[in-house]
Design an enzyme around this catalytic site. Structure first.
Site, PDB file in Angstrom:
ATOM      1  N   ARG A  34       0.863  -1.196   0.000  1.00 14.14           N
ATOM      2  CA  ARG A  34       0.000   0.000   0.000  1.00 14.14           C
ATOM      3  C   ARG A  34       0.895   1.241   0.000  1.00 14.14           C
ATOM      4  O   ARG A  34       1.751   1.386   0.889  1.00 14.14           O
ATOM      5  CB  ARG A  34      -0.907  -0.021   1.240  1.00 14.14           C
ATOM      6  CG  ARG A  34      -1.728   1.232   1.398  1.00 14.14           C
ATOM      7  CD  ARG A  34      -2.748   1.126   2.533  1.00 14.14           C
ATOM      8  NE  ARG A  34      -3.470   2.378   2.603  1.00 14.14           N
ATOM      9  CZ  ARG A  34      -3.296   3.318   3.527  1.00 14.14           C
ATOM     10  NH1 ARG A  34      -2.456   3.115   4.538  1.00 14.14           N
ATOM     11  NH2 ARG A  34      -3.974   4.434   3.474  1.00 14.14           N
ATOM     12  N   GLU A  88      -7.213   8.889   5.814  1.00 18.27           N
ATOM     13  CA  GLU A  88      -7.481   9.606   7.067  1.00 18.27           C
ATOM     14  C   GLU A  88      -7.865  11.066   6.834  1.00 18.27           C
ATOM     15  O   GLU A  88      -7.133  11.995   7.245  1.00 18.27           O
ATOM     16  CB  GLU A  88      -6.259   9.518   7.996  1.00 18.27           C
ATOM     17  CG  GLU A  88      -5.817   8.108   8.305  1.00 18.27           C
ATOM     18  CD  GLU A  88      -4.617   8.033   9.250  1.00 18.27           C
ATOM     19  OE1 GLU A  88      -4.048   9.083   9.586  1.00 18.27           O
ATOM     20  OE2 GLU A  88      -4.249   6.920   9.641  1.00 18.27           O
ATOM     21  N   HIS A 138      -2.609  11.272   0.467  1.00 18.17           N
ATOM     22  CA  HIS A 138      -2.130  11.044   1.830  1.00 18.17           C
ATOM     23  C   HIS A 138      -1.480  12.352   2.291  1.00 18.17           C
ATOM     24  O   HIS A 138      -0.281  12.425   2.549  1.00 18.17           O
ATOM     25  CB  HIS A 138      -1.166   9.852   1.860  1.00 18.17           C
ATOM     26  CG  HIS A 138      -0.913   9.270   3.226  1.00 18.17           C
ATOM     27  ND1 HIS A 138      -1.082   7.925   3.508  1.00 18.17           N
ATOM     28  CD2 HIS A 138      -0.499   9.836   4.385  1.00 18.17           C
ATOM     29  CE1 HIS A 138      -0.766   7.701   4.778  1.00 18.17           C
ATOM     30  NE2 HIS A 138      -0.407   8.853   5.329  1.00 18.17           N
ATOM     31  N   TYR A 174      -4.596   2.655  15.928  1.00 21.24           N
ATOM     32  CA  TYR A 174      -3.386   2.613  16.756  1.00 21.24           C
ATOM     33  C   TYR A 174      -3.670   2.537  18.256  1.00 21.24           C
ATOM     34  O   TYR A 174      -3.039   1.801  18.970  1.00 21.24           O
ATOM     35  CB  TYR A 174      -2.508   3.845  16.471  1.00 21.24           C
ATOM     36  CG  TYR A 174      -1.931   3.824  15.073  1.00 21.24           C
ATOM     37  CD1 TYR A 174      -0.706   3.242  14.815  1.00 21.24           C
ATOM     38  CD2 TYR A 174      -2.651   4.360  13.993  1.00 21.24           C
ATOM     39  CE1 TYR A 174      -0.192   3.179  13.530  1.00 21.24           C
ATOM     40  CE2 TYR A 174      -2.141   4.313  12.700  1.00 21.24           C
ATOM     41  CZ  TYR A 174      -0.908   3.717  12.482  1.00 21.24           C
ATOM     42  OH  TYR A 174      -0.407   3.649  11.214  1.00 21.24           O
ATOM     43  N   ASN A 185      -7.701   2.427   9.764  1.00 15.82           N
ATOM     44  CA  ASN A 185      -6.379   2.616  10.376  1.00 15.82           C
ATOM     45  C   ASN A 185      -6.579   2.735  11.882  1.00 15.82           C
ATOM     46  O   ASN A 185      -7.403   3.543  12.328  1.00 15.82           O
ATOM     47  CB  ASN A 185      -5.716   3.907   9.876  1.00 15.82           C
ATOM     48  CG  ASN A 185      -5.317   3.829   8.414  1.00 15.82           C
ATOM     49  OD1 ASN A 185      -5.490   2.792   7.757  1.00 15.82           O
ATOM     50  ND2 ASN A 185      -4.782   4.909   7.891  1.00 15.82           N
ATOM     51  N   GLU A 244      -3.877   0.255   8.087  1.00  9.00           N
ATOM     52  CA  GLU A 244      -2.705   0.616   8.895  1.00  9.00           C
ATOM     53  C   GLU A 244      -2.930   0.136  10.316  1.00  9.00           C
ATOM     54  O   GLU A 244      -4.004   0.331  10.885  1.00  9.00           O
ATOM     55  CB  GLU A 244      -2.505   2.148   8.995  1.00  9.00           C
ATOM     56  CG  GLU A 244      -1.904   2.789   7.799  1.00  9.00           C
ATOM     57  CD  GLU A 244      -1.698   4.294   7.987  1.00  9.00           C
ATOM     58  OE1 GLU A 244      -1.520   4.757   9.137  1.00  9.00           O
ATOM     59  OE2 GLU A 244      -1.743   4.997   6.968  1.00  9.00           O
TER      60      GLU A 244
HETATM   61  O1  IFM Z   1       2.572   7.919   9.902  1.00 13.16           O
HETATM   62  C1  IFM Z   1       1.195   7.990  10.041  1.00 13.16           C
HETATM   63  C2  IFM Z   1       0.514   7.761   8.704  1.00 13.16           C
HETATM   64  O2  IFM Z   1       0.951   8.660   7.735  1.00 13.16           O
HETATM   65  C3  IFM Z   1      -0.975   7.914   8.845  1.00 13.16           C
HETATM   66  N1  IFM Z   1      -1.482   7.121   9.925  1.00 13.16           N
HETATM   67  C4  IFM Z   1      -0.817   7.191  11.197  1.00 13.16           C
HETATM   68  C5  IFM Z   1       0.668   6.974  11.016  1.00 13.16           C
HETATM   69  C6  IFM Z   1       1.389   7.042  12.368  1.00 13.16           C
HETATM   70  O3  IFM Z   1       1.185   8.280  12.959  1.00 13.16           O
END
Ligand code: IFM
Length: 453
Positions: free
Chosen positions: A82, A171, A126, A299, A297, A360
């Site tokens: 990706r 995002e 992006h 985290y 995505n 992600e």
């Molecule tokens: O590095 C970023 C990415 O560009 C977009 N999503 C979160 C990642 C980590 O912060």
């Protein structure tokens, strides 16, 4: 969470493994072969905006090292790569003249993917908006939405037959909220009116682009990538619970609802509707396009409390005080894989959605080489637990089709510059030598197990 080692057999048989990157974070060659500037060039070259005043001028030098980088991806045994196109490498002014040298770079990259049997999952945007468009207001200007659709058409025409999928935005929350409201990402503005317009015109750009590309390449799977928040109230109090609901409506609902239901959340409209462009209602049909898939995505969870400042704008939420005992990554983000599982289940309960890819997921740990080896055990544990969360969601019936680790390699982490490392592969920013970390070998073994099953 169950911390036992994940096995590919816990995931669906045709599950896809990949690694992800983004143009500005890795390419470098900012001023090479006719690329035009983007808002991230401008922002990172403004003193004080990025840690150490780092910028993406050279980044990981991927523009020159793309071939060995594709070999590296192949060594990770994944099925897919990706990446994002740099809009201003293709159209230096954002519109008009096409830069053929830019086209040639992505021709080489895509042919290189196909020669190695890597499926190219491409993103149109992006965050690196061409500076020329920012001069006219960027995402606060309706014309940017139609410029985006024109750009999408060029990408579909030149590359569509070689892509495994195309997503419009990565995002859009970040490029509107962090970029136009919080001012910590390019273009660095702090203006709620601008942020609300940016949200809407990004949605419109998405809808216009999807319609245009679908007409040209009906068999190319199309989607969008969202960074949804898994939101929890900081305490059990009624005020904090209400704040969590409002926080979710603003940060998730203002993105999911128009894209998948053709409306904005009513509380959002009540509080902020006057900041939307006039006659915004007329755009909703265009925005609400059928999609083949969407990308999530993820985290870290969002824990929020009621913001007692009476002047605070909707959603009147604030970050809950951090629990000093909670495990965090080196960027300070809470580690909690069950919140990922909760989110996948909750979002499918609330919306009618197409299948999903985890586009992600990953962790920042700044381990450096010791005797040539990077033993990033904390990243291995993080990935293990989060992939286990995906397996649990799949077992609960959530249609997750694949998982992309963020990121292939350490790279330019936006406002954090080069200080925060998310890669499966370590990059020495002096020499640009790449070294596969323990987590990269671990991920390669997992992906290999999958391809053998
Ligand atoms: O590095 C970023 C990415 O560009 C977009 N999503 C979160 C990642 C980590 O912060």
């Amino acid at each position: 969470m169950n911390n036992s080692p994940i096995s590919s057999s816990s995931l669906p048989e045709d599950f896809l493994y990949g690694v992800a990157t983004a143009a500005y974070q890795i390419e470098g060659a900012a001023d090479v072969d006719g690329r035009g500037p983007s808002v991230w060039d401008d922002f990172s070259h403004t003193p004080g905006k990025v840690v150490n005043n780092d910028n993406g001028d050279v980044a990981c030098d991927h523009y020159n090292r793309w071939e060995s980088d594709l070999d590296l991806i192949k060594q990770l045994n994944v099925d897919a790569y990706r990446f994002s196109f740099s809009w201003s490498r293709i159209l230096p002014q954002g519109v008009g003249r096409i830069n053929e040298k830019g086209i040639e770079f992505y021709d080489r990259l895509l042919d290189g993917c196909l020669a190695r049997e890597l499926k190219p999952f491409a993103t149109l945007f992006h965050w690196d908006l061409p500076s020329a468009l920012q001069q006219h207001g960027g995402w606060t200007d309706r014309n940017t939405a139609s410029a985006f659709a024109d750009y999408a058409e060029i990408i579909a025409t030149r590359f569509g037959d070689r892509l495994a999928s195309l997503t419009t935005f990565n995002e859009p929350w970040c490029s509107s909220i962090l970029g136009y409201l919080e001012g910590i990402h390019a273009p660095g503005h702090k203006d709620l009116d601008q942020a609300i317009k940016a949200i809407h015109y990004q949605h419109l750009g998405h809808g216009l682009a999807i319609e245009r590309v679908k007409a040209l390449k009906p068999n190319l799977p199309l989607g969008i990538v969202l960074n949804l928040q898994s939101v929890y109230p900081g305490t059990e109090s009624e005020q904090d619970q209400q704040a969590a609901i409002r926080h979710e409506e603003f940060n998730n609902g203002a993105f999911l609802d128009p894209l998948f239901k053709g409306e904005y959340p009513s509380a959002f409209v009540k509080a902020l509707g006057e900041k939307l462009p006039t006659q915004w209602q007329n755009d909703l049909k265009q925005i609400h396009q059928p999609l083949d898939f969407w990308g999530l995505n993820y985290y870290t969870p969002a824990r929020v409390i009621n913001n007692t400042n009476t002047n605070a704008a909707f959603p009147q939420s604030a970050a809950a005080p951090k629990d000093p005992n909670c495990a965090v990554t080196d960027i300070g983000w809470e580690i909690n894989a069950s919140t990922f599982q909760d989110l996948m289940i909750k979002v499918y309960e609330r919306y009618t959605l197409p299948p999903c890819y985890i586009t992600e997921n990953g962790a920042c740990f700044n381990d450096e080489p010791i005797n040539g080896e990077i033993n990033d055990d904390r990243r291995v544990q993080y990935l293990n637990d989060h992939i286990q969360a995906v397996a649990n969601a799949c077992n609960a019936g959530i249609p997750v089709k694949g998982y992309f680790a963020w990121s292939l390699m350490d790279n330019f982490e936006w406002a954090e510059g080069y200080t925060m490392r998310f890669g499966l592969v370590h990059v020495d920013y002096q020499t640009h030598i790449r070294t596969i970390k323990k987590s990269g070998h671990w991920f390669a073994a997992l992906a290999q197990e999958n391809s053998q099953s």
